[in-house]
Design a protein around this motif. Structure first.
Motif, PDB file in Angstrom:
ATOM      1  N   THR A  23     -10.716  10.730  -7.681  1.00 57.03           N
ATOM      2  CA  THR A  23     -11.028  11.765  -6.698  1.00 57.03           C
ATOM      3  C   THR A  23      -9.735  12.168  -6.000  1.00 57.03           C
ATOM      4  O   THR A  23      -8.998  11.299  -5.498  1.00 57.03           O
ATOM      5  N   LEU A  24      -9.441  13.446  -5.942  1.00 57.99           N
ATOM      6  CA  LEU A  24      -8.234  13.935  -5.287  1.00 57.99           C
ATOM      7  C   LEU A  24      -8.443  13.965  -3.771  1.00 57.99           C
ATOM      8  O   LEU A  24      -9.431  14.518  -3.289  1.00 57.99           O
ATOM      9  N   VAL A  25      -7.504  13.347  -3.025  1.00 60.63           N
ATOM     10  CA  VAL A  25      -7.605  13.306  -1.571  1.00 60.63           C
ATOM     11  C   VAL A  25      -6.279  13.761  -0.959  1.00 60.63           C
ATOM     12  O   VAL A  25      -5.239  13.757  -1.616  1.00 60.63           O
ATOM     13  N   THR A  26      -6.337  14.117   0.325  1.00 58.45           N
ATOM     14  CA  THR A  26      -5.153  14.513   1.078  1.00 58.45           C
ATOM     15  C   THR A  26      -4.917  13.516   2.207  1.00 58.45           C
ATOM     16  O   THR A  26      -5.856  13.171   2.943  1.00 58.45           O
ATOM     17  N   VAL A  27      -3.693  13.036   2.331  1.00 54.07           N
ATOM     18  CA  VAL A  27      -3.358  12.088   3.395  1.00 54.07           C
ATOM     19  C   VAL A  27      -3.339  12.808   4.743  1.00 54.07           C
ATOM     20  O   VAL A  27      -2.688  13.843   4.903  1.00 54.07           O
ATOM     21  N   THR A  37      -8.652  12.643   3.585  1.00 52.34           N
ATOM     22  CA  THR A  37      -9.819  13.521   3.577  1.00 52.34           C
ATOM     23  C   THR A  37     -10.062  14.038   2.168  1.00 52.34           C
ATOM     24  O   THR A  37      -9.127  14.253   1.386  1.00 52.34           O
ATOM     25  N   THR A  38     -11.340  14.218   1.855  1.00 54.39           N
ATOM     26  CA  THR A  38     -11.731  14.793   0.574  1.00 54.39           C
ATOM     27  C   THR A  38     -13.153  15.337   0.676  1.00 54.39           C
ATOM     28  O   THR A  38     -14.038  14.666   1.227  1.00 54.39           O
ATOM     29  N   GLN A  39     -13.365  16.501   0.212  1.00 54.32           N
ATOM     30  CA  GLN A  39     -14.699  17.115   0.179  1.00 54.32           C
ATOM     31  C   GLN A  39     -15.420  17.014   1.529  1.00 54.32           C
ATOM     32  O   GLN A  39     -16.611  16.702   1.603  1.00 54.32           O
ATOM     33  N   GLY A  40     -14.660  17.240   2.612  1.00 58.28           N
ATOM     34  CA  GLY A  40     -15.259  17.190   3.939  1.00 58.28           C
ATOM     35  C   GLY A  40     -15.558  15.791   4.439  1.00 58.28           C
ATOM     36  O   GLY A  40     -16.271  15.620   5.423  1.00 58.28           O
ATOM     37  N   THR A  52     -10.941   5.670   5.233  1.00 57.40           N
ATOM     38  CA  THR A  52      -9.846   4.746   5.533  1.00 57.40           C
ATOM     39  C   THR A  52      -9.528   3.971   4.266  1.00 57.40           C
ATOM     40  O   THR A  52     -10.429   3.417   3.620  1.00 57.40           O
ATOM     41  N   VAL A  53      -8.250   3.908   3.916  1.00 55.80           N
ATOM     42  CA  VAL A  53      -7.807   3.238   2.693  1.00 55.80           C
ATOM     43  C   VAL A  53      -6.696   2.264   3.051  1.00 55.80           C
ATOM     44  O   VAL A  53      -5.706   2.648   3.686  1.00 55.80           O
ATOM     45  N   GLU A  88       3.450  10.654   3.389  1.00 59.17           N
ATOM     46  CA  GLU A  88       3.417  11.458   4.604  1.00 59.17           C
ATOM     47  C   GLU A  88       2.143  12.312   4.669  1.00 59.17           C
ATOM     48  O   GLU A  88       1.528  12.608   3.635  1.00 59.17           O
ATOM     49  N   PRO A  89       1.738  12.723   5.875  1.00 62.35           N
ATOM     50  CA  PRO A  89       0.588  13.624   6.007  1.00 62.35           C
ATOM     51  C   PRO A  89       0.769  14.868   5.143  1.00 62.35           C
ATOM     52  O   PRO A  89       1.853  15.445   5.073  1.00 62.35           O
ATOM     53  N   GLY A  90      -0.318  15.263   4.469  1.00 56.08           N
ATOM     54  CA  GLY A  90      -0.282  16.403   3.563  1.00 56.08           C
ATOM     55  C   GLY A  90      -0.081  16.015   2.108  1.00 56.08           C
ATOM     56  O   GLY A  90      -0.328  16.830   1.214  1.00 56.08           O
ATOM     57  N   SER A  91       0.352  14.764   1.866  1.00 58.92           N
ATOM     58  CA  SER A  91       0.514  14.298   0.481  1.00 58.92           C
ATOM     59  C   SER A  91      -0.839  14.202  -0.208  1.00 58.92           C
ATOM     60  O   SER A  91      -1.861  13.936   0.435  1.00 58.92           O
TER      61      SER A  91
END
Length: 340
Positions: free
Chosen positions: A281-285, A300-303, A307-308, A320-323
């Motif tokens: 699953t593709l997620v954004t940091v 975040t992913t699909q709304g 926590t990982v 970094e945020p946005g990765s």
């Protein structure tokens, strides 16, 4: 036969019911922790067992003897408080000997018993010092020694480590556990610290709003939370709705599911994963926290926000945020949870 039996115990302060119909058993030599948030009733329950609070209904039995209406001094129970409760005008030796003097033990026996317990709690050389000369950790060991020297049937510990700094807490909690095992002493410990409960306990009674919502071994409480409260209180569990569970994990469930942060993996190219691992699953940091050996990411992913926890192998791993990255979920670790 269980050593401690509590049946339908109820305690009220005026119109406020702290707990009602509490029931449990404890085996001899067992270390049980009452764990829960502030105000859940755990300290009131402990004080009720000690006889410091009279209960409104129910029964307390220790070694098959009904002690429900016995005064505190006749219950054979030792108690250690968060505040130490030492006599400031007495030395370490005097504080520890106090209970024995109340029992009219001979001076020679008192001297020997106090010397033995001082060695057990590692206070040798401090016998003639007063509480104001001691550190917080040393004061707490004096309080522990005072409770142990009278050889109680049960030891009750009411958040005895919460006022201490982290380094001393770690040392003292291990020392308490070692002594408890050595003496095979039935012990009930109160804390709001999940890590402390996990490390020290044979069993945990997880409390919320005057109820024991779940009880079991530390492993069971942590890996198999029974409801949303247990999952949220016992760590950084991700709670995912039934609809999101279908999108993320490809499963059909009727309730929310919980998954631990460490049960979520970053996809490694070329590695073959078993059938117990979900599709990527593709997620954004969103953010990260460095917790020593662990890096905790909010993604975040699909709304959905998750926590990982990833092992901190080097600073190059910090994202970094946005990765963006691909995550996979261990489906064997999914735990259905009820709302209440």
């Amino acid at each position: 036969m269980s050593y401690v039996k509590v049946k339908q115990l109820t305690k009220r302060f005026g119109s406020n019911t702290v707990f009602e119909n509490i029931a449990f058993t404890i085996e001899k030599g067992e270390f049980v922790t009452l764990l829960g948030p502030s105000g859940c009733g755990k300290s009131t329950l402990l004080r009720s067992l000690a006889g410091l609070n009279q209960v409104d209904a129910g029964q307390i039995k220790v070694n098959d003897k009904n002690i429900t209406n016995e005064p505190p001094q006749n219950r054979g129970i030792g108690m250690v408080f968060q505040s130490y409760a030492l006599f400031p005008n007495m030395t370490v030796e005097g504080n520890i000997a106090f209970g024995l003097k109340m029992q009219n033990v001979s001076k020679e026996n008192i001297r020997q018993k106090v010397a033995n317990i001082i060695e057990l709690v590692e206070l040798k050389g401090k016998e003639h010092q007063y509480p104001h000369h001691l550190s917080g950790g040393q004061c707490q060991r004096v309080a522990l020694a005072r409770a142990l020297v009278v050889k109680p049937q049960i030891l009750l510990l009411d958040e005895p480590l919460s006022a201490l700094d982290a380094r001393i807490r770690k040392h003292l909690r291990q020392q308490i556990r070692d002594i408890q095992k050595e003496l095979n002493l039935t012990t009930i410990f109160v804390t709001h610290d999940q890590e402390e409960a996990m490390i020290m306990s044979d069993r945990i009674f997880l409390m919320n709003q005057g109820e024991i919502v779940q009880q079991g071994s530390p492993e069971t409480i942590y890996t198999k939370p029974i409801n949303e409260f247990a999952a949220s209180f016992m760590g950084q569990y991700n709670l995912v709705s039934a609809k999101k569970a279908k999108d993320l994990f490809g499963i059909h469930v009727d309730s929310k599911v919980a998954i631990r942060p460490e049960s979520i993996y970053v996809r490694e190219p070329g590695r073959v994963y078993g059938s117990h691992v979900s599709a990527p699953t593709l997620v954004t940091v969103k953010s990260h926290q460095l917790l020593g050996s662990v890096i905790r990411y909010q993604v975040t992913t699909q709304g959905c926000e998750l926590t990982v926890d990833l092992l901190n192998r080097s600073s190059e791993r910090l994202l970094e945020p946005g990765s963006e990255l691909e995550l996979m979920f261990n489906l064997n670790e999914l735990q259905p949870v009820s709302a209440a």
